[in-house]
Write a protein that holds these residues in place. Sequence first.
Motif, mmCIF file in Angstrom:
data_model
loop_
_atom_site.group_PDB
_atom_site.id
_atom_site.type_symbol
_atom_site.label_atom_id
_atom_site.label_comp_id
_atom_site.label_asym_id
_atom_site.label_seq_id
_atom_site.Cartn_x
_atom_site.Cartn_y
_atom_site.Cartn_z
ATOM 1 N N MET A 1 -48.816 7.333 6.461
ATOM 2 C CA MET A 1 -47.547 7.685 6.957
ATOM 3 C C MET A 1 -46.870 6.525 7.501
ATOM 4 N N LYS A 2 -45.376 7.029 7.563
ATOM 5 C CA LYS A 2 -44.576 5.884 8.028
ATOM 6 C C LYS A 2 -44.231 6.064 9.642
ATOM 7 N N ASN A 3 -44.022 5.145 9.985
ATOM 8 C CA ASN A 3 -43.757 5.057 11.673
ATOM 9 C C ASN A 3 -42.075 4.992 11.851
ATOM 10 N N ILE A 4 -41.418 6.019 12.428
ATOM 11 C CA ILE A 4 -40.172 6.373 12.683
ATOM 12 C C ILE A 4 -39.714 6.203 13.983
ATOM 13 N N LEU A 5 -38.584 5.600 14.489
ATOM 14 C CA LEU A 5 -37.907 5.396 15.714
ATOM 15 C C LEU A 5 -36.829 6.426 15.655
ATOM 16 N N VAL A 6 -36.768 7.525 16.445
ATOM 17 C CA VAL A 6 -35.406 8.564 16.467
ATOM 18 C C VAL A 6 -34.946 8.083 17.876
ATOM 19 N N ILE A 7 -33.560 7.488 18.011
ATOM 20 C CA ILE A 7 -33.089 7.258 19.047
ATOM 21 C C ILE A 7 -31.781 8.131 19.393
ATOM 22 N N GLY A 8 -32.210 8.859 20.473
ATOM 23 C CA GLY A 8 -31.199 10.100 21.171
ATOM 24 C C GLY A 8 -32.256 11.231 20.708
ATOM 25 N N GLY A 9 -32.406 12.009 21.942
ATOM 26 C CA GLY A 9 -33.221 13.219 21.884
ATOM 27 C C GLY A 9 -32.494 14.383 22.173
ATOM 28 N N ALA B 1 -49.849 13.248 3.700
ATOM 29 C CA ALA B 1 -49.923 12.241 2.598
ATOM 30 C C ALA B 1 -48.487 11.640 2.409
ATOM 31 N N ASN B 2 -47.489 12.243 2.742
ATOM 32 C CA ASN B 2 -46.226 11.700 2.331
ATOM 33 C C ASN B 2 -45.347 12.022 3.795
ATOM 34 N N GLY B 3 -45.926 11.805 4.885
ATOM 35 C CA GLY B 3 -45.521 12.273 6.147
ATOM 36 C C GLY B 3 -44.977 11.286 6.941
ATOM 37 N N TYR B 4 -44.744 11.575 8.477
ATOM 38 C CA TYR B 4 -43.970 10.660 9.288
ATOM 39 C C TYR B 4 -44.531 10.605 10.708
ATOM 40 N N ARG B 5 -45.001 9.486 11.363
ATOM 41 C CA ARG B 5 -45.142 9.610 12.716
ATOM 42 C C ARG B 5 -43.699 9.274 13.434
ATOM 43 N N VAL B 6 -43.376 9.931 14.571
ATOM 44 C CA VAL B 6 -41.993 9.700 15.068
ATOM 45 C C VAL B 6 -42.291 9.404 16.671
ATOM 46 N N THR B 7 -41.478 8.401 17.143
ATOM 47 C CA THR B 7 -41.452 8.324 18.236
ATOM 48 C C THR B 7 -39.793 8.561 18.627
ATOM 49 N N VAL B 8 -39.506 9.236 19.789
ATOM 50 C CA VAL B 8 -38.084 9.792 20.182
ATOM 51 C C VAL B 8 -37.789 8.962 21.394
ATOM 52 N N ALA B 9 -36.958 8.106 21.400
ATOM 53 C CA ALA B 9 -36.422 7.485 22.496
ATOM 54 C C ALA B 9 -35.260 8.011 23.092
ATOM 55 N N ASP B 10 -35.115 7.835 24.303
ATOM 56 C CA ASP B 10 -33.768 8.329 25.009
ATOM 57 C C ASP B 10 -33.888 7.733 26.452
ATOM 58 N N LEU C 1 -46.222 12.966 17.197
ATOM 59 C CA LEU C 1 -44.921 12.756 17.852
ATOM 60 C C LEU C 1 -45.124 12.370 19.532
ATOM 61 N N SER C 2 -44.244 11.243 19.519
ATOM 62 C CA SER C 2 -44.471 10.563 20.897
ATOM 63 C C SER C 2 -42.992 10.493 21.619
ATOM 64 N N THR C 3 -42.849 10.160 22.953
ATOM 65 C CA THR C 3 -41.765 9.620 23.334
ATOM 66 C C THR C 3 -41.645 8.502 24.198
ATOM 67 N N LEU C 4 -40.267 7.891 24.165
ATOM 68 C CA LEU C 4 -40.450 6.859 24.926
ATOM 69 C C LEU C 4 -38.768 6.697 25.699
ATOM 70 N N GLN C 5 -38.993 6.290 27.184
ATOM 71 C CA GLN C 5 -37.738 6.113 27.694
ATOM 72 C C GLN C 5 -37.126 4.771 27.488
ATOM 73 N N LEU C 6 -36.164 4.911 27.253
ATOM 74 C CA LEU C 6 -35.361 3.464 26.386
ATOM 75 C C LEU C 6 -33.816 3.510 26.942
ATOM 76 N N ASP C 7 -33.418 2.568 27.260
ATOM 77 C CA ASP C 7 -31.935 2.189 27.458
ATOM 78 C C ASP C 7 -31.434 1.199 26.371
ATOM 79 N N VAL C 8 -30.776 1.737 25.370
ATOM 80 C CA VAL C 8 -30.435 1.032 24.259
ATOM 81 C C VAL C 8 -29.664 -0.332 24.934
ATOM 82 N N ASN C 9 -29.015 -0.539 26.009
ATOM 83 C CA ASN C 9 -28.425 -1.675 26.494
ATOM 84 C C ASN C 9 -29.479 -2.762 26.836
ATOM 85 N N ASP C 10 -30.460 -2.409 27.000
ATOM 86 C CA ASP C 10 -31.793 -3.485 27.103
ATOM 87 C C ASP C 10 -32.157 -4.060 25.911
ATOM 88 N N ALA C 11 -31.711 -5.109 25.352
ATOM 89 C CA ALA C 11 -32.020 -5.775 24.216
ATOM 90 C C ALA C 11 -33.321 -5.924 23.959
#
Length: 372
Positions: free
Chosen positions: A1-9, A26-35, A54-64
């Motif tokens: 599985m491929k690891n994906i980051l989705v920014i914006g929940g 077999a051809n799926g994804y692991r996803v972290t939703v960041a907001d 599926l997991s979540t992550l508190q993230l400020d995009v302005n924090d490089a």
Amino acid sequence: MKNILVIGGGKIGSVVADLLVQTPEANGYRVTVADRSAALLQDIERGAAKTPRLSTLQLDVNDAAALGAALAGRFAVLSAAPYHLTVKVAEAARALGVHYLDLTEDVASTRRIRELAAGANTAFIPQCGLAPGFISIVAADLTRQFDTLDSVRMRVGALPAYPSNALNYNLTWSTEGVINEYCEPCEAIVDGQRREVPALEEREEFSLDGVLYEAFNTSGGLGTLCETLAGKVRTLNYRTIRYPGHAAIMKALLHDLRLKDRRDVLKDILEQSLPATMQDVVIVFVTVAGIKDGRLLQDTYARKTYSHVLAGKMRSAIQITTASSLCAMLDMVAAGTLPQAGFVRQEDVPLADFLGNRFGRVYAMDELSKAA
């Protein structure tokens, strides 16, 4: 599985995550939703199917630094964040060698993303939603049926199925995105020349299935088609579909009351006054005219999609169409059927390939064209 980051929940990002984690392993994804909103992430955790994928992550995009750490080791990042944050995400993706996809309609952001894509060893695919996005795939497919082109007219609307206010509108997706489309200059080809035309102008009316609509210029819907079709077509334009009367009120708010210069105030007014709705309809209407076999002919693609159950939950039509389009583009990158490096245009994607994808096929399902 491929690891994906989705920014914006929000309305779209949460659905994207739901769709991706329900794919076969077999051809799926692991996803972290960041907001940056902890409350929004808690809503996602409560409403999502229970899966370790599926997991979540508190993230400020302005924090490089935090953004870079979140991107490290990912296959791709999907930006469903407000348009003014997309460039920061794209810059981080370039630095860390991660595939980048987004939903932006903002012309300036897309130009910057194209610059970032030059020489990159991963793919940069902006504008992967409905419009820009799927609409360009449809338009390009129609143009290929002609020997020479005369006009390409693209119309898209996300509307309440049951309008009940003076604006004849309900909030179905990003308020900031809607306001931006109504304010920024719009690209077009007029009499064979590339131009910028004003938003909310060149209003027209048309009828589809016995319902009267208006359409007017809005920014961003053409994606990169102006460049692609430059020198090949006399007329190219994109207009947003609304019910009659909407454009006049928005022009009064934006120009007469000068809320164009106070977008935060307008955003607050709209979000406090217009309820959201799950009972919506998405209209895609593309007409191409040109010469085929020596004759001037016209070909039209017209489709309505209504809210529907998708991945076990009721989704609005704009969620269905936008999230599915973004997932389909990611899926094609993962499968190797799209370029793996550099800038990828929506119009380079064959319509048959898109509709044949496990996510893209929602655009071809008959039951999604019937009111629930």
